[in-house]
Write a protein that holds these residues in place. Structure first.
Motif, PDB file in Angstrom:
ATOM      1  N   LEU A  80       0.872  -1.172   0.000  1.00  0.00           N
ATOM      2  CA  LEU A  80       0.000   0.000   0.000  1.00  0.00           C
ATOM      3  C   LEU A  80       0.905   1.217   0.000  1.00  0.00           C
ATOM      4  CD1 LEU A  80      -2.696   1.541   0.289  1.00  0.00           C
ATOM      5  CD2 LEU A  80      -2.441   1.273   2.762  1.00  0.00           C
ATOM      6  N   ILE A  81       0.826   2.016  -1.063  1.00  0.00           N
ATOM      7  CA  ILE A  81       1.588   3.262  -1.153  1.00  0.00           C
ATOM      8  C   ILE A  81       0.623   4.378  -0.791  1.00  0.00           C
ATOM      9  CG2 ILE A  81       2.921   4.779  -2.656  1.00  0.00           C
ATOM     10  CD1 ILE A  81       3.425   2.305  -4.454  1.00  0.00           C
ATOM     11  N   CYS A  82       0.962   5.138   0.246  1.00  0.00           N
ATOM     12  CA  CYS A  82      -0.008   6.148   0.678  1.00  0.00           C
ATOM     13  C   CYS A  82       0.652   7.405   1.215  1.00  0.00           C
ATOM     14  CB  CYS A  82      -0.948   5.566   1.718  1.00  0.00           C
ATOM     15  SG  CYS A  82      -0.191   5.231   3.305  1.00  0.00           S
ATOM     16  N   GLY A  83      -0.200   8.410   1.374  1.00  0.00           N
ATOM     17  CA  GLY A  83       0.202   9.663   1.977  1.00  0.00           C
ATOM     18  C   GLY A  83      -0.084   9.618   3.469  1.00  0.00           C
ATOM     19  N   CYS A  84       0.081  10.770   4.101  1.00  0.00           N
ATOM     20  CA  CYS A  84      -0.008  10.867   5.554  1.00  0.00           C
ATOM     21  C   CYS A  84      -1.425  11.061   6.079  1.00  0.00           C
ATOM     22  CB  CYS A  84       0.889  12.020   5.993  1.00  0.00           C
ATOM     23  SG  CYS A  84       1.254  12.012   7.722  1.00  0.00           S
ATOM     24  N   ARG A  85      -2.173  11.957   5.432  1.00  0.00           N
ATOM     25  CA  ARG A  85      -3.498  12.337   5.934  1.00  0.00           C
ATOM     26  C   ARG A  85      -4.577  12.053   4.907  1.00  0.00           C
ATOM     27  NH1 ARG A  85      -0.032  16.088   7.701  1.00  0.00           N
ATOM     28  NH2 ARG A  85      -0.071  16.725   9.877  1.00  0.00           N
ATOM     29  N   PHE A  86      -5.703  11.591   5.424  1.00  0.00           N
ATOM     30  CA  PHE A  86      -6.879  11.384   4.591  1.00  0.00           C
ATOM     31  C   PHE A  86      -8.060  12.074   5.255  1.00  0.00           C
ATOM     32  CE2 PHE A  86      -4.019   7.955   3.641  1.00  0.00           C
ATOM     33  CZ  PHE A  86      -4.073   7.868   2.265  1.00  0.00           C
ATOM     34  N   LEU A 100       4.064   1.714   2.240  1.00  0.00           N
ATOM     35  CA  LEU A 100       5.085   2.675   1.846  1.00  0.00           C
ATOM     36  C   LEU A 100       4.466   4.052   2.035  1.00  0.00           C
ATOM     37  CD1 LEU A 100       7.712   3.704   0.663  1.00  0.00           C
ATOM     38  CD2 LEU A 100       6.815   3.203  -1.624  1.00  0.00           C
ATOM     39  N   LEU A 101       4.939   4.773   3.024  1.00  0.00           N
ATOM     40  CA  LEU A 101       4.437   6.099   3.343  1.00  0.00           C
ATOM     41  C   LEU A 101       5.291   7.132   2.626  1.00  0.00           C
ATOM     42  CD1 LEU A 101       2.640   8.017   5.049  1.00  0.00           C
ATOM     43  CD2 LEU A 101       4.381   7.849   6.836  1.00  0.00           C
ATOM     44  N   ILE A 102       4.639   7.984   1.840  1.00  0.00           N
ATOM     45  CA  ILE A 102       5.330   9.058   1.141  1.00  0.00           C
ATOM     46  C   ILE A 102       4.787  10.362   1.704  1.00  0.00           C
ATOM     47  CG2 ILE A 102       5.798  10.145  -1.079  1.00  0.00           C
ATOM     48  CD1 ILE A 102       5.360   7.404  -2.376  1.00  0.00           C
ATOM     49  N   ALA A 103       5.634  11.096   2.423  1.00  0.00           N
ATOM     50  CA  ALA A 103       5.185  12.320   3.085  1.00  0.00           C
ATOM     51  C   ALA A 103       6.376  13.231   3.353  1.00  0.00           C
ATOM     52  CB  ALA A 103       4.475  11.975   4.388  1.00  0.00           C
ATOM     53  N   SER A 104       6.079  14.434   3.805  1.00  0.00           N
ATOM     54  CA  SER A 104       7.149  15.367   4.166  1.00  0.00           C
ATOM     55  C   SER A 104       7.856  14.844   5.411  1.00  0.00           C
ATOM     56  CB  SER A 104       6.575  16.756   4.427  1.00  0.00           C
ATOM     57  OG  SER A 104       5.739  16.720   5.557  1.00  0.00           O
ATOM     58  N   PRO A 105       9.130  15.154   5.574  1.00  0.00           N
ATOM     59  CA  PRO A 105       9.876  14.645   6.741  1.00  0.00           C
ATOM     60  C   PRO A 105       9.219  15.007   8.077  1.00  0.00           C
ATOM     61  CG  PRO A 105      11.381  15.633   5.173  1.00  0.00           C
ATOM     62  CD  PRO A 105       9.993  15.924   4.677  1.00  0.00           C
ATOM     63  N   SER A 106       8.588  16.161   8.162  1.00  0.00           N
ATOM     64  CA  SER A 106       7.958  16.565   9.428  1.00  0.00           C
ATOM     65  C   SER A 106       6.702  15.760   9.728  1.00  0.00           C
ATOM     66  CB  SER A 106       7.618  18.058   9.391  1.00  0.00           C
ATOM     67  OG  SER A 106       6.694  18.314   8.349  1.00  0.00           O
ATOM     68  N   SER A 107       6.069  15.184   8.702  1.00  0.00           N
ATOM     69  CA  SER A 107       4.840  14.401   8.903  1.00  0.00           C
ATOM     70  C   SER A 107       5.108  12.966   9.340  1.00  0.00           C
ATOM     71  CB  SER A 107       4.032  14.364   7.607  1.00  0.00           C
ATOM     72  OG  SER A 107       3.680  15.650   7.213  1.00  0.00           O
ATOM     73  N   MET A 132       9.253  13.403   0.945  1.00  0.00           N
ATOM     74  CA  MET A 132       8.979  14.277  -0.195  1.00  0.00           C
ATOM     75  C   MET A 132       9.985  15.420  -0.153  1.00  0.00           C
ATOM     76  SD  MET A 132       6.457  13.171  -1.979  1.00  0.00           S
ATOM     77  CE  MET A 132       5.395  14.352  -2.758  1.00  0.00           C
ATOM     78  N   PRO A 133      10.436  15.979  -1.206  1.00  0.00           N
ATOM     79  CA  PRO A 133      10.172  15.513  -2.569  1.00  0.00           C
ATOM     80  C   PRO A 133      10.935  14.211  -2.837  1.00  0.00           C
ATOM     81  CG  PRO A 133      11.731  17.339  -2.598  1.00  0.00           C
ATOM     82  CD  PRO A 133      11.300  17.150  -1.167  1.00  0.00           C
ATOM     83  N   MET A 134      10.301  13.361  -3.620  1.00  0.00           N
ATOM     84  CA  MET A 134      10.824  12.024  -3.851  1.00  0.00           C
ATOM     85  C   MET A 134      11.352  11.922  -5.275  1.00  0.00           C
ATOM     86  SD  MET A 134       8.248   8.853  -4.203  1.00  0.00           S
ATOM     87  CE  MET A 134       7.432   9.697  -5.524  1.00  0.00           C
ATOM     88  N   LYS A 135      12.401  11.153  -5.440  1.00  0.00           N
ATOM     89  CA  LYS A 135      12.968  10.916  -6.768  1.00  0.00           C
ATOM     90  C   LYS A 135      12.387   9.604  -7.313  1.00  0.00           C
ATOM     91  CE  LYS A 135      17.297  13.316  -5.852  1.00  0.00           C
ATOM     92  NZ  LYS A 135      16.966  13.918  -4.588  1.00  0.00           N
ATOM     93  N   VAL A 136      12.153   9.559  -8.614  1.00  0.00           N
ATOM     94  CA  VAL A 136      11.537   8.385  -9.244  1.00  0.00           C
ATOM     95  C   VAL A 136      12.347   7.123  -8.979  1.00  0.00           C
ATOM     96  CG1 VAL A 136      10.903   7.343 -11.455  1.00  0.00           C
ATOM     97  CG2 VAL A 136      10.366   9.734 -11.018  1.00  0.00           C
ATOM     98  N   HIS A 137      13.674   7.210  -9.138  1.00  0.00           N
ATOM     99  CA  HIS A 137      14.486   6.003  -8.934  1.00  0.00           C
ATOM    100  C   HIS A 137      14.422   5.524  -7.484  1.00  0.00           C
ATOM    101  CE1 HIS A 137      17.582   8.893  -7.602  1.00  0.00           C
ATOM    102  NE2 HIS A 137      18.122   7.872  -6.954  1.00  0.00           N
ATOM    103  N   GLU A 138      14.257   6.449  -6.512  1.00  0.00           N
ATOM    104  CA  GLU A 138      14.104   6.041  -5.103  1.00  0.00           C
ATOM    105  C   GLU A 138      12.807   5.259  -4.906  1.00  0.00           C
ATOM    106  OE1 GLU A 138      14.207   9.729  -2.964  1.00  0.00           O
ATOM    107  OE2 GLU A 138      16.375   9.611  -2.640  1.00  0.00           O
ATOM    108  N   LEU A 139      11.740   5.739  -5.541  1.00  0.00           N
ATOM    109  CA  LEU A 139      10.455   5.042  -5.443  1.00  0.00           C
ATOM    110  C   LEU A 139      10.568   3.639  -6.019  1.00  0.00           C
ATOM    111  CD1 LEU A 139       7.361   4.922  -4.949  1.00  0.00           C
ATOM    112  CD2 LEU A 139       7.082   5.908  -7.234  1.00  0.00           C
ATOM    113  N   LEU A 140      11.133   3.529  -7.199  1.00  0.00           N
ATOM    114  CA  LEU A 140      11.234   2.224  -7.862  1.00  0.00           C
ATOM    115  C   LEU A 140      12.145   1.273  -7.097  1.00  0.00           C
ATOM    116  CD1 LEU A 140      11.354   3.424 -11.580  1.00  0.00           C
ATOM    117  CD2 LEU A 140       9.393   2.515 -10.308  1.00  0.00           C
ATOM    118  N   GLN A 141      13.251   1.766  -6.580  1.00  0.00           N
ATOM    119  CA  GLN A 141      14.158   0.920  -5.793  1.00  0.00           C
ATOM    120  C   GLN A 141      13.477   0.457  -4.506  1.00  0.00           C
ATOM    121  OE1 GLN A 141      17.558   3.476  -5.327  1.00  0.00           O
ATOM    122  NE2 GLN A 141      18.605   2.646  -7.124  1.00  0.00           N
ATOM    123  N   THR A 142      12.719   1.339  -3.890  1.00  0.00           N
ATOM    124  CA  THR A 142      12.029   0.985  -2.646  1.00  0.00           C
ATOM    125  C   THR A 142      10.969  -0.081  -2.907  1.00  0.00           C
ATOM    126  OG1 THR A 142      12.433   3.208  -1.789  1.00  0.00           O
ATOM    127  CG2 THR A 142      10.744   1.898  -0.683  1.00  0.00           C
TER     128      THR A 142
END
Length: 183
Positions: free
Chosen positions: A50-56, A75-82, A96-106
């Motif tokens: 599950l790839i998701c953000g911090c808040r819904f 896989l949580l994708i969010a700002s470092p403070s969140s 965030m901000p995230m690089k494409v190759h980091e996402l794919l490697q992860t």
């Protein structure tokens, strides 16, 4: 490949991540904008990420994580403070901000972990009931007495018949008992 579900409160963020993944050969099973939708989607799948953000609108990522099936990783994708919790099982964080190759490697790393877990689960010995163990033991004893097999040879014989016939050890042992006890 694992099942991937994407959940972000902003549909354009989810669409961007889906585009990156599909262009890289990944199959995205669902795109969601609420925590409830995300949980409903993952509950319909066997395992995955599950790839998701911090808040819904309806919940935070930790609530979703708490209800996530154990076969799923987040896989949580969010700002470092969140990102509060970094040492939680089945939770990987990308800032965030995230690089494409980091996402794919992860994603690749997480898929490898899922595959290793699946292999380990398949390799764990099956737990047989006392009754089943007794049936197998009696079949081995009968083979040892009738055919002068050692216990290891009797076990290998039952195993081989099981694999050849595509049946379980207990079924083969029951067959051996019924055939050899009649004669």
């Amino acid at each position: 490949m694992s099942n991937i579900v994407i959940a972000f409160s902003k549909p354009e963020v989810a669409a961007g991540i889906k585009k990156i993944l599909t262009q890289s050969g990944y199959s995205v099973q669902a795109v969601c904008t609420t925590g409830a939708q995300a949980l409903a989607s993952v509950n319909n799948l066997e395992c995955g990420i599950l790839i998701c953000g911090c808040r819904f609108m309806d919940m935070m990522y930790m609530e979703i994580h708490d209800y996530l099936p154990p076969e799923f990783q987040m896989l949580l994708i969010a700002s470092p403070s969140s990102i509060q919790e970094r040492e939680v099982s089945n939770l990987v964080c990308l800032s965030m901000p995230m690089k494409v190759h980091e996402l794919l490697q992860t994603i690749e790393m997480m898929e490898g972990d899922i595959q290793r877990r699946r292999r380990r689960m398949r390799q764990q010995p099956k737990h047989r009931s006392q009754e089943d163990q007794q049936i197998i033991r009696k079949a081995k004893e009968l083979l040892m007495a009738r055919n002068s097999f050692t216990e290891e040879e009797a076990h290998k014989y039952i195993q081989k018949r099981s694999m050849d016939n595509g049946t379980g050890l207990v079924e083969v042992a029951q067959m051996i008992l019924s055939l050899l006890q009649e004669g």
